[in-house]
Design a protein around this motif. Sequence first.
Motif, PDB file in Angstrom:
ATOM      1  N   GLU A 440       0.813  -1.220   0.000  1.00  0.00           N
ATOM      2  CA  GLU A 440       0.000   0.000   0.000  1.00  0.00           C
ATOM      3  C   GLU A 440       0.843   1.266   0.000  1.00  0.00           C
ATOM      4  O   GLU A 440       0.581   2.214  -0.750  1.00  0.00           O
ATOM      5  CB  GLU A 440      -0.921  -0.004   1.226  1.00  0.00           C
ATOM      6  N   LYS A 441       1.885   1.343   0.835  1.00  0.00           N
ATOM      7  CA  LYS A 441       2.685   2.549   0.964  1.00  0.00           C
ATOM      8  C   LYS A 441       4.173   2.217   0.803  1.00  0.00           C
ATOM      9  O   LYS A 441       4.589   1.090   1.095  1.00  0.00           O
ATOM     10  CB  LYS A 441       2.440   3.220   2.309  1.00  0.00           C
ATOM     11  N   ASP A 451       8.681  -6.762  -3.624  1.00  0.00           N
ATOM     12  CA  ASP A 451       7.584  -5.826  -3.383  1.00  0.00           C
ATOM     13  C   ASP A 451       7.684  -4.614  -4.314  1.00  0.00           C
ATOM     14  O   ASP A 451       8.792  -4.200  -4.699  1.00  0.00           O
ATOM     15  CB  ASP A 451       7.619  -5.324  -1.940  1.00  0.00           C
ATOM     16  N   CYS A 453       5.416  -0.644  -4.822  1.00  0.00           N
ATOM     17  CA  CYS A 453       4.345   0.223  -4.350  1.00  0.00           C
ATOM     18  C   CYS A 453       4.050   1.276  -5.419  1.00  0.00           C
ATOM     19  O   CYS A 453       4.969   1.950  -5.896  1.00  0.00           O
ATOM     20  CB  CYS A 453       4.740   0.904  -3.038  1.00  0.00           C
ATOM     21  N   TYR A 455       2.471   4.744  -5.959  1.00  0.00           N
ATOM     22  CA  TYR A 455       2.141   5.845  -5.057  1.00  0.00           C
ATOM     23  C   TYR A 455       2.238   7.162  -5.810  1.00  0.00           C
ATOM     24  O   TYR A 455       3.326   7.574  -6.231  1.00  0.00           O
ATOM     25  CB  TYR A 455       3.124   5.812  -3.877  1.00  0.00           C
TER      26      TYR A 455
END
Length: 541
Positions: A440-441, A451, A453, A455
Motif C-alpha cells: 500500500e505505501k 515488493d 508500491c 504511489y
Amino acid sequence: MNSSEYMDFEIEVLEVANVVTLSTGKQKIRYLVKISLLDSSESYTDYVDKFTSTMWNNVWYRCTNPVFTPKQDKEFKKEMQKRAAALPVKEVLLLDRPGLFHYRGYDVFVFGDKPLGYLPDNISVEISEELSKNYHMKPMCFTDETKMKYLHRVFSAAGRESGLIFYTSLLGPLKQVFYDAGYPLNVVTNLYGESSSQKSLFAKCYYLFFNKDRPSNNCMSTFKTVKKKEIKEKIQMCSGMNYLIDDMHFMNTGKKSEIEKECNTLDTIERESELYPMGANVVITSEERGSIQISIQDRQIQIHIGKTHDNKWITWLVQNSWILPNIVMQFMEQVMKNYSKVIGVIKKRMTNLYLAKGSVNRGDEHREILLIVQDLFCELYVPERFRKSFRDRKDITGILNETTAVQQQHMNSLSLYSYEDDPCFWIRNLLGSGILNVVEKPRDLRNGELDVCYYYGKAYIKREALQFGLQRWFNDTKDRTKITVEALRAANIIDVSSDSNQINYTKKIPGDQRRCYVIDTKELDSYIALAKGNLEYFKES
C-alpha cells in the motif's frame, strides 16, 4: 627599522594586497617589500606572505642572514605589521583557470589568460603562471573587412558543415552562459566520417583554441587512452572551452564485448558532461555513428564530415591558428558586455520553444540551441552593414534541419532492432507480470522481498526486488540492475538525487531512512508508446 646590531639592511613595506583566487575564492594577504643594503646603493623588491625570518630566505639571501633572538624576532614582526597597517589594502584578483566566474556582482569570463568583462579600477588582475603557460592567448585586432574575409574562410573550410562546426565550437565558451540562463547544455558534439576525411584535423582547428599541436594538450585525449577517472577532472579543468576526445572507431571491430566496453566509456563521458554543466563542452570524433545505444546518440549533435573540402582554406586554418581563437574571444567579449541581454534572449527563446511544442525532445533542444548561438553571433560580432548578406549566405538552418532529421531517422531505425531489448520494456513487462507483490505505501516495502508500491504516479521498488524480479522474468541469474537503471535515467523515467556532485539513482522512502528506486510510470508509458509508434512508422515505410 634601521640598522642595528643584528641587521645590515633596511626594509620598507611598499604595498599590502588581499589576493583572491578567482576559481576558489581563497584569500591571502601579500606584502611587497623593498630591501636596501646599508653599505651600498643596492636594493631589491619581492613579495612575501609573512613577516618572519624563516619565510624570508628568498628575499634576504643576498644580505647577511640575521640571527634573531626570540625577543628581537617579536619586535621585528610587530614593527613590520605596524608599517603594513598604515598602508591601504589593494585588492588583487588572481586568474588561475579559464571559464566564467561571478565575483562580487561582476561577471568575468577568462578566455585563455585574458579576462573579459567589466571590473572596477580598484580591482587589479594578475595571471597565474600555470594559466599563462597552458592557455596563453595572442590577441589580434581586425577591421570590419578583415573580419568578414576571415569568417568566409572559417565558414568554407569544411564544406557545407563549416558553419555548423563553428557554432558547436562556441558551445564551450557559452556552456556556462546557458547554465546561468537556467538551461544546462546536456549535449556532446560528434564529428563522424570515413577514415581520411580529416575530421581530426577539423576538430583541432575549430575546437582547440590553445596549444593545438602540443602532445600534452590539457583539452585533448584519444578515445583509446582516455580513462574514466580522468574524464571528470578534464571536463572541470577545461571549463569555458572544448574538451576533444579523438579517434573513436571501435564500431568497426564487430566484437560485442569491445563494443559494450567502449559504449560504457562513451556513456560515462556523456553523463559526466551532463553532471558538470559548468565544465567543458565535450567533442568526439568517430568513423561512424554505429549501432550504439539510442540513449547515447540522443545526447549528441552529430555532424557528418565528407571528403569534399576546400583544401586551400584548410591549409589557411592550420597556418593561421590564432585567427579563430581571436574571433571567439572578440565574440565572448561582446557577450560579457551584453550579459544581461544575452541571458534574456536565451531564456525567452527556450521558453518559447517549450510553449510552442509542448512536448520537446533533445533533438528539438539541440536545434534551438544552435539557432540561438547563430543569432547571438550575428548580432554581437558580425558588423551591422554586413549582417544581412552574411545571414543570407551562411545561415545554418537548412543544413541543421537536414542533420537533425538524419540523426533522428537513424535513431528510429535502431529502435526497429533494439526496442525489444530496451531495459525500459523490461520494466514495463516486469510491472505487469504479477511477479511483484503490491504493497500500500512505500514504507511497507520489505527488505529482500519482491515488493512494489504504486504511489502518486510513481512505482517504488527496492534494488533487490528489481534484481530478483528481472531474473525471474528472464528465468536466469544475470544481474541486469545497473543497465536497467541507467537506461531509465537516460530516458528521464527514474527520479535521481544529487549528493556531493554525484548522481544517486535511489531516493529515500517517504517516512523512512531506507532508499529505493522511484520510477515515473506515466513517463514510462509515454516512452513505450513512442517507441512502438516509431516501429509502426518504419514498418509502414
